[in-house]
Design an enzyme around this catalytic site. Structure first.
Site, PDB file in Angstrom:
ATOM      1  N   THR A  53       0.831  -1.196   0.000  1.00 35.89           N
ATOM      2  CA  THR A  53       0.000   0.000   0.000  1.00 35.89           C
ATOM      3  C   THR A  53       0.869   1.250   0.000  1.00 35.89           C
ATOM      4  O   THR A  53       1.889   1.289   0.681  1.00 35.89           O
ATOM      5  CB  THR A  53      -0.883   0.013   1.262  1.00 35.89           C
ATOM      6  OG1 THR A  53      -1.714  -1.136   1.248  1.00 35.89           O
ATOM      7  CG2 THR A  53      -1.722   1.281   1.350  1.00 35.89           C
TER       8      THR A  53
ATOM      9  N   ARG B  96     -12.425  -9.148  -1.323  1.00 36.81           N
ATOM     10  CA  ARG B  96     -11.548  -9.049  -0.157  1.00 36.81           C
ATOM     11  C   ARG B  96     -11.148  -7.595   0.074  1.00 36.81           C
ATOM     12  O   ARG B  96     -10.832  -6.849  -0.848  1.00 36.81           O
ATOM     13  CB  ARG B  96     -10.300  -9.908  -0.375  1.00 36.81           C
ATOM     14  CG  ARG B  96      -9.276  -9.833   0.772  1.00 36.81           C
ATOM     15  CD  ARG B  96      -8.157  -8.854   0.503  1.00 36.81           C
ATOM     16  NE  ARG B  96      -7.097  -8.923   1.508  1.00 36.81           N
ATOM     17  CZ  ARG B  96      -6.098  -8.051   1.577  1.00 36.81           C
ATOM     18  NH1 ARG B  96      -6.014  -7.057   0.719  1.00 36.81           N
ATOM     19  NH2 ARG B  96      -5.165  -8.181   2.516  1.00 36.81           N
ATOM     20  N   VAL B  97     -11.151  -7.174   1.322  1.00 40.03           N
ATOM     21  CA  VAL B  97     -10.725  -5.835   1.710  1.00 40.03           C
ATOM     22  C   VAL B  97      -9.693  -5.962   2.813  1.00 40.03           C
ATOM     23  O   VAL B  97      -9.882  -6.722   3.766  1.00 40.03           O
ATOM     24  CB  VAL B  97     -11.915  -4.976   2.196  1.00 40.03           C
ATOM     25  CG1 VAL B  97     -11.434  -3.596   2.636  1.00 40.03           C
ATOM     26  CG2 VAL B  97     -12.965  -4.846   1.102  1.00 40.03           C
ATOM     27  N   GLY B  98      -8.600  -5.224   2.694  1.00 43.00           N
ATOM     28  CA  GLY B  98      -7.562  -5.235   3.718  1.00 43.00           C
ATOM     29  C   GLY B  98      -7.709  -4.064   4.681  1.00 43.00           C
ATOM     30  O   GLY B  98      -8.790  -3.491   4.841  1.00 43.00           O
ATOM     31  N   ASP B  99      -6.610  -3.679   5.297  1.00 42.02           N
ATOM     32  CA  ASP B  99      -6.652  -2.633   6.313  1.00 42.02           C
ATOM     33  C   ASP B  99      -6.675  -1.228   5.739  1.00 42.02           C
ATOM     34  O   ASP B  99      -7.068  -0.278   6.419  1.00 42.02           O
ATOM     35  CB  ASP B  99      -5.435  -2.767   7.236  1.00 42.02           C
ATOM     36  CG  ASP B  99      -4.140  -2.448   6.499  1.00 42.02           C
ATOM     37  OD1 ASP B  99      -3.808  -3.200   5.560  1.00 42.02           O
ATOM     38  OD2 ASP B  99      -3.465  -1.463   6.837  1.00 42.02           O
TER      39      ASP B  99
ATOM     40  N   GLY C 165       1.285  -3.700   4.407  1.00 40.14           N
ATOM     41  CA  GLY C 165       1.610  -5.076   4.769  1.00 40.14           C
ATOM     42  C   GLY C 165       0.385  -5.953   4.621  1.00 40.14           C
ATOM     43  O   GLY C 165      -0.513  -5.662   3.831  1.00 40.14           O
ATOM     44  N   LEU C 166       0.335  -7.009   5.389  1.00 43.26           N
ATOM     45  CA  LEU C 166      -0.790  -7.937   5.309  1.00 43.26           C
ATOM     46  C   LEU C 166      -1.953  -7.388   6.137  1.00 43.26           C
ATOM     47  O   LEU C 166      -1.943  -7.434   7.359  1.00 43.26           O
ATOM     48  CB  LEU C 166      -0.381  -9.325   5.809  1.00 43.26           C
ATOM     49  CG  LEU C 166      -1.475 -10.396   5.684  1.00 43.26           C
ATOM     50  CD1 LEU C 166      -1.890 -10.606   4.236  1.00 43.26           C
ATOM     51  CD2 LEU C 166      -1.000 -11.718   6.286  1.00 43.26           C
ATOM     52  N   GLY C 167      -2.965  -6.886   5.436  1.00 41.97           N
ATOM     53  CA  GLY C 167      -4.056  -6.197   6.109  1.00 41.97           C
ATOM     54  C   GLY C 167      -4.798  -7.039   7.115  1.00 41.97           C
ATOM     55  O   GLY C 167      -5.224  -6.542   8.168  1.00 41.97           O
TER      56      GLY C 167
END
Length: 316
Positions: free
Chosen positions: A151, A179-182, A203-205
């Site tokens: 991101t 899918r939605v991350g942070d 990073g990995l949400g």
């Protein structure tokens, strides 16, 4: 007063140059952070953000973005938006809405279209070729398909003491549809308060959102910690907690800036970032996790930069 800006990854550098010009000319923090991220979104060789961003498993580019005004705490977010050149600009527009300021999927895309934002097919030939290659590799070699979730997140401080934060991403490569991350989630992917400071994550949400890391860093700065201490003491213990209680932890990298122009970083991987102030021209730095839950920060080398430019433009 002073101005300053910090952003994730080397890809923010050209945008930071533009943002710095705005801030040096007494422009607004919101205009600066939007311009910074617009530059990243429009560059086709950055495969994790905007135009040329890598698609989901179905070959569709779904983008997430957010904007926050540190003076008013107004926020706008989009998730799963499609065919929009500048998702962060849509998010900023939504931040002026008291209701319906976080929109997803078809609703977010419809809002962008109705309000005159630039619409285009975001799946470039290069990104499509990379997606097709990953499909073959996954099927032939039973590989984990997930790769790439960088991101662009940034915080700005204007000469007037106003702050803003924003994020933009095409998300996890080969993610499931929807899918939605942070990144668009307040407190996880971003947070800013002009009376304190701001933070942004990459990073990995799925793991970053377990700790609301951006808000936690801002909370610690409110309690008097420096941005660096807040980053170190929020991020590294939480990663250890996650490993102990959840069994694993993905990649975490966070940047922070307070309302005095001081900044901080924490990461559990090799992580590049960009920073500029009224006393320092835009520069690229590299950070690593160090001993005793601290962060080691070094200048970037010409060799690293040359390898980076070659890597992002190499044939598929």
């Amino acid at each position: 007063m002073t101005w300053a800006t910090i952003a994730t990854w080397r890809m923010a550098y050209e945008g930071m140059q533009k943002a710095s010009e705005i801030l040096a000319a007494d422009g607004s923090a919101g205009d600066a952070v939007e311009k910074l991220i617009n530059e990243v979104e429009a560059y086709p060789y950055y495969k994790s953000v905007g135009y040329g961003g890598l698609p989901n498993e179905e070959g569709v580019v779904e983008m997430d973005a957010a904007f926050m005004d540190g003076d008013t705490l107004a926020q706008g977010s989009v998730a799963g938006i499609q065919n929009v050149m500048h998702a962060v600009s849509v998010a900023r527009s939504l931040s002026s809405e008291h209701y319906n300021s976080f929109r997803v999927g078809a609703g977010a895309t419809k809002y962008a279209s109705l309000h005159g934002f630039e619409m285009t097919n975001m799946l470039t030939d290069r990104a499509k070729a990379r997606w097709q290659k990953r499909l073959r590799e996954t099927q032939e070699n039973n590989l984990n398909p997930y790769n790439g979730h960088d991101t662009v997140g940034a915080i700005t401080l204007s000469n007037k003491g106003s702050m803003a934060a924003a994020t933009s991403t095409s998300g996890l490569f080969m993610k499931k549809s929807g899918r939605v991350g942070d990144s668009p989630l307040s407190g996880s992917g971003f947070y800013v308060d002009s009376e304190i400071g701001g933070a942004a994550a990459t990073g990995l949400g799925e793991d970053i959102m377990k700790g609301c890391m951006s808000y936690e860093i801002v909370r610690r700065m409110a309690d008097g910690q420096s941005p660096q201490a807040a980053c170190d003491e929020a991020v590294y213990p939480f990663i250890e907690k996650l490993k102990k209680r959840y069994g694993k932890a993905g990649e975490f990298s966070l940047v922070a800036l307070n309302n005095q122009g001081e900044w901080g970083i924490a990461t559990n991987v090799e992580f590049t970032f960009c920073v500029a102030t009224d006393q320092q021209a835009p520069k690229i730095m590299i950070a690593y996790p160090d001993a005793n839950q601290t962060t080691r920060i070094e200048p970037i080398t010409k060799e690293w930069l040359d390898a980076y430019e070659k890597r992002i433009k190499e044939p598929i």
